[in-house]
Write a protein that holds these residues in place. Structure first.
Motif, mmCIF file in Angstrom:
data_model
loop_
_atom_site.group_PDB
_atom_site.id
_atom_site.type_symbol
_atom_site.label_atom_id
_atom_site.label_comp_id
_atom_site.label_asym_id
_atom_site.label_seq_id
_atom_site.Cartn_x
_atom_site.Cartn_y
_atom_site.Cartn_z
ATOM 1 N N ALA A 26 0.832 -1.045 0.380
ATOM 2 C CA ALA A 26 -0.089 0.102 0.090
ATOM 3 C C ALA A 26 0.898 1.637 0.069
ATOM 4 C CB ALA A 26 -0.946 -0.123 0.942
ATOM 5 N N ARG A 27 2.302 1.203 -0.516
ATOM 6 C CA ARG A 27 2.967 2.091 -0.988
ATOM 7 C C ARG A 27 2.092 3.507 -1.881
ATOM 8 N NH1 ARG A 27 9.178 0.892 0.148
ATOM 9 N NH2 ARG A 27 7.932 -0.366 1.378
ATOM 10 N N PRO A 28 1.875 4.940 -1.515
ATOM 11 C CA PRO A 28 1.375 5.658 -2.754
ATOM 12 C C PRO A 28 1.907 5.276 -4.111
ATOM 13 C CG PRO A 28 1.458 6.676 -0.890
ATOM 14 C CD PRO A 28 2.683 5.786 -0.327
ATOM 15 N N LEU A 29 1.159 4.976 -5.560
ATOM 16 C CA LEU A 29 2.413 4.635 -6.880
ATOM 17 C C LEU A 29 2.745 6.053 -6.528
ATOM 18 C CD1 LEU A 29 2.119 3.160 -9.598
ATOM 19 C CD2 LEU A 29 0.011 4.288 -9.885
ATOM 20 N N ALA A 30 1.882 7.712 -6.417
ATOM 21 C CA ALA A 30 2.795 8.369 -6.762
ATOM 22 C C ALA A 30 4.232 9.036 -6.134
ATOM 23 C CB ALA A 30 1.805 9.627 -6.810
ATOM 24 N N ALA A 31 4.250 8.109 -5.073
ATOM 25 C CA ALA A 31 5.573 7.973 -4.101
ATOM 26 C C ALA A 31 6.685 7.441 -4.989
ATOM 27 C CB ALA A 31 5.530 7.892 -2.969
ATOM 28 N N VAL A 32 6.104 6.108 -5.390
ATOM 29 C CA VAL A 32 6.864 5.501 -5.786
ATOM 30 C C VAL A 32 7.443 5.583 -6.834
ATOM 31 C CG1 VAL A 32 7.051 3.036 -7.261
ATOM 32 C CG2 VAL A 32 5.464 3.102 -4.687
ATOM 33 N N LEU A 33 7.264 6.046 -7.890
ATOM 34 C CA LEU A 33 6.899 6.439 -9.446
ATOM 35 C C LEU A 33 8.324 7.678 -8.597
ATOM 36 C CD1 LEU A 33 3.713 6.238 -11.413
ATOM 37 C CD2 LEU A 33 6.484 4.903 -11.310
ATOM 38 N N ARG A 34 8.151 8.327 -7.939
ATOM 39 C CA ARG A 34 8.348 10.110 -8.552
ATOM 40 C C ARG A 34 10.142 9.614 -7.256
ATOM 41 N NH1 ARG A 34 8.179 14.761 -3.659
ATOM 42 N NH2 ARG A 34 9.664 16.427 -4.615
ATOM 43 N N ALA A 35 9.652 8.759 -6.323
ATOM 44 C CA ALA A 35 11.427 8.385 -5.888
ATOM 45 C C ALA A 35 13.488 7.781 -6.703
ATOM 46 C CB ALA A 35 11.044 6.583 -5.449
ATOM 47 N N TYR A 36 12.196 7.765 -8.170
ATOM 48 C CA TYR A 36 12.500 6.939 -9.157
ATOM 49 C C TYR A 36 13.208 8.279 -9.714
ATOM 50 C CZ TYR A 36 12.421 2.137 -9.043
ATOM 51 O OH TYR A 36 12.092 0.462 -9.045
ATOM 52 N N ARG A 37 12.476 9.472 -9.614
ATOM 53 C CA ARG A 37 12.838 10.585 -10.260
ATOM 54 C C ARG A 37 14.173 11.079 -9.628
ATOM 55 N NH1 ARG A 37 7.491 10.879 -11.111
ATOM 56 N NH2 ARG A 37 6.736 12.460 -9.395
ATOM 57 N N GLY B 88 2.285 -3.220 -12.959
ATOM 58 C CA GLY B 88 1.948 -4.388 -12.523
ATOM 59 C C GLY B 88 1.129 -3.389 -10.519
ATOM 60 N N TYR B 89 1.436 -2.181 -10.406
ATOM 61 C CA TYR B 89 0.475 -1.915 -9.367
ATOM 62 C C TYR B 89 -0.922 -2.184 -9.482
ATOM 63 C CZ TYR B 89 -0.267 1.654 -5.214
ATOM 64 O OH TYR B 89 0.022 1.923 -4.382
ATOM 65 N N GLU B 90 -1.005 -1.738 -10.804
ATOM 66 C CA GLU B 90 -2.647 -1.569 -11.223
ATOM 67 C C GLU B 90 -3.589 -2.817 -11.192
ATOM 68 O OE1 GLU B 90 -4.702 1.209 -11.705
ATOM 69 O OE2 GLU B 90 -3.393 2.129 -10.341
ATOM 70 N N SER B 91 -2.462 -3.641 -12.061
ATOM 71 C CA SER B 91 -3.235 -5.370 -11.634
ATOM 72 C C SER B 91 -3.687 -5.563 -10.304
ATOM 73 C CB SER B 91 -2.268 -5.714 -13.006
ATOM 74 O OG SER B 91 -1.041 -5.831 -12.793
ATOM 75 N N THR B 92 -2.503 -5.446 -9.634
ATOM 76 C CA THR B 92 -2.408 -6.192 -8.704
ATOM 77 C C THR B 92 -3.189 -5.065 -7.500
ATOM 78 O OG1 THR B 92 0.605 -6.367 -8.985
ATOM 79 C CG2 THR B 92 -0.461 -7.170 -6.301
ATOM 80 N N GLY B 93 -3.327 -3.952 -7.891
ATOM 81 C CA GLY B 93 -4.040 -3.322 -6.816
ATOM 82 C C GLY B 93 -5.871 -3.836 -7.454
#
Length: 420
Positions: A99-110, A154-159
């Motif tokens: 349940a880590r927010p997707l926006a936070a996950v993607l921002r971490a890479y940036r 992966g996040y959306e389908s698993t969610g």
């Protein structure tokens, strides 16, 4: 024949060997570089600031893998392959489960990408030409684009799967818990984390079943029911009791779960309102068993004796009550020879805090084997009012009136078991 040396065309990529040398120098600084990435992510993204040690180590390992992969691709003018995409898709699936927010996950890479290029500019300007840096930026941006898409997928389908299957997964967790298949505390914690849930430190466990029609010769007892009837019974009780428990629960704490096992409804509730439960089972013609203060470790045994008690309690029991408590269940288990029977538990379950009160035990013993309070008082050499006071205290503490047949039998069994 003289061999001509052809200079690189304007704008062509530098020799790969040169980039490999730069990669070796950069990777020699890997620990410091990754530390800088981790610090930047924690500073910039609140969701990453409070991760536990296991989660931080997981994030670190992903960063290390991504850094090495980007540098490897840069050194050979390569591109991500199917295995890389599957890996990033798996990262998205895991982030959906915790349940880590997707926006936070993607921002971490940036954020990591910015920290990477800052570090390159500070420490390796002499090893990376402008052309090399441009190529490196193209590789990293391409990886960022492709990995973001894979993580999102992966996040959306698993969610979606988790949302659709969460109830079923929680019921599966309850089944495994009651069957003893979730005995390791660490495994249980990991599974609950995947389901974005927490178990109360202790909970109340119920088994419920529709009652069979009573006759003058045979008082009401649990009926042989099908899964649908057992499911309805468990759902009814759980829904009513859950509304009371939810108000006092922590954010992720499970306040109720229910399922059907062994032909009866089984419910886990944070805290049962016993008065409400009695009204429910009476009003809907149910019978049940209730065990309070159950822990994950004790749940398998408690479930077994609850189901056994519901099925094997004599008509004498059902004449006096619709919901069996721990004392009733321990007595039934003992007198019917259930494998989980334990004489040492019976007195504690039936007498509660008075199990070690010598005056109570002597008085109870005298009452059971005498005809009324005066005769018991004579045996004990005390005033009859003393006996009556002790019996009132016993009834108030245990919820059992020793004058009724079943309670009298339960008290007698508890005394005998504790002396065995």
């Amino acid at each position: 024949m003289t061999k001509k040396t052809v200079p690189p065309a304007q704008g062509a990529a530098p020799p790969v060997a040169d980039r490999r040398g730069a990669v070796a120098r950069i990777l020699a600084d890997e620990t410091g570089m990754v530390d800088a990435f981790m610090a930047a992510i924690a500073r910039e993204i609140p969701a990453y600031a409070n991760l536990d040690a296991r989660q931080l180590e997981e994030v670190r390992s992903i960063i290390v893998w991504t850094l090495r992969r980007v540098l490897e691709l840069w050194s050979v003018d390569g591109a991500l392959g199917p295995e890389d995409i599957r890996m990033f898709r798996g990262v998205g699936a895991v982030r959906a489960r915790d349940a880590r927010p997707l926006a936070a996950v993607l921002r971490a890479y940036r954020v990591a990408a910015l920290a990477f290029f800052d570090r390159i500019g500070e420490r390796f300007a002499d090893a990376v030409s402008v052309r090399d840096l441009s190529a490196l930026a193209r590789v990293w941006l391409t990886v960022l684009d492709q990995s973001s898409e894979a993580i999102f997928d992966g996040y959306e389908s698993t969610g979606r799967v988790l949302s659709e299957d969460r109830e079923r997964s929680l019921r599966g967790l309850l089944t495994d818990l009651l069957l003893g298949r979730q005995s390791h505390a660490g495994t249980l914690r990991a599974r609950l984390r995947e389901l974005d849930a927490e178990l109360p430190s202790s909970f109340d466990l119920m088994v419920v079943s529709p009652a069979a029609p009573a006759t003058p010769a045979a008082p009401a007892s649990p009926a042989a029911t099908g899964p649908d009837q057992a499911e309805r019974a468990a759902a009814l009780v759980t829904a009513a009791l859950d509304a009371r428990a939810a108000g006092a629960a922590a954010e992720l704490e499970l306040t109720s779960l229910h399922t059907v096992m062994d032909g009866v409804g089984v419910a886990l509730v944070k805290a049962v309102d016993v008065t409400l439960l009695d009204r429910l089972v009476t009003g809907h013609d149910l019978t049940g068993a209730l065990l309070t203060g159950v822990t994950a470790a004790a749940a398998p045994r408690d479930h077994r004796i609850a189901v056994h008690g519901l099925r094997h309690a004599s008509p004498l029991v059902w004449t006096e009550r619709r919901v069996l408590d721990r004392g009733d269940l321990e007595v039934v288990a003992l007198v019917t020879g259930h494998p989980d029977a334990d004489p040492g538990r019976v007195a504690e379950a039936v007498l509660g805090p008075l199990a070690h009160d010598a005056d109570t035990r002597r008085t109870l013993d005298a009452v059971i084997y005498s005809d009324g309070a005066p005769a018991a008082a004579a045996r004990l050499h005390v005033h009859p009012q003393t006996v009556r006071y002790r019996l009132r205290r016993l009834a108030a503490t245990t919820g059992r009136d020793p004058r009724t047949p079943w309670n009298r039998f339960a008290f007698q069994t508890a005394l005998l078991a504790s002396n065995s």
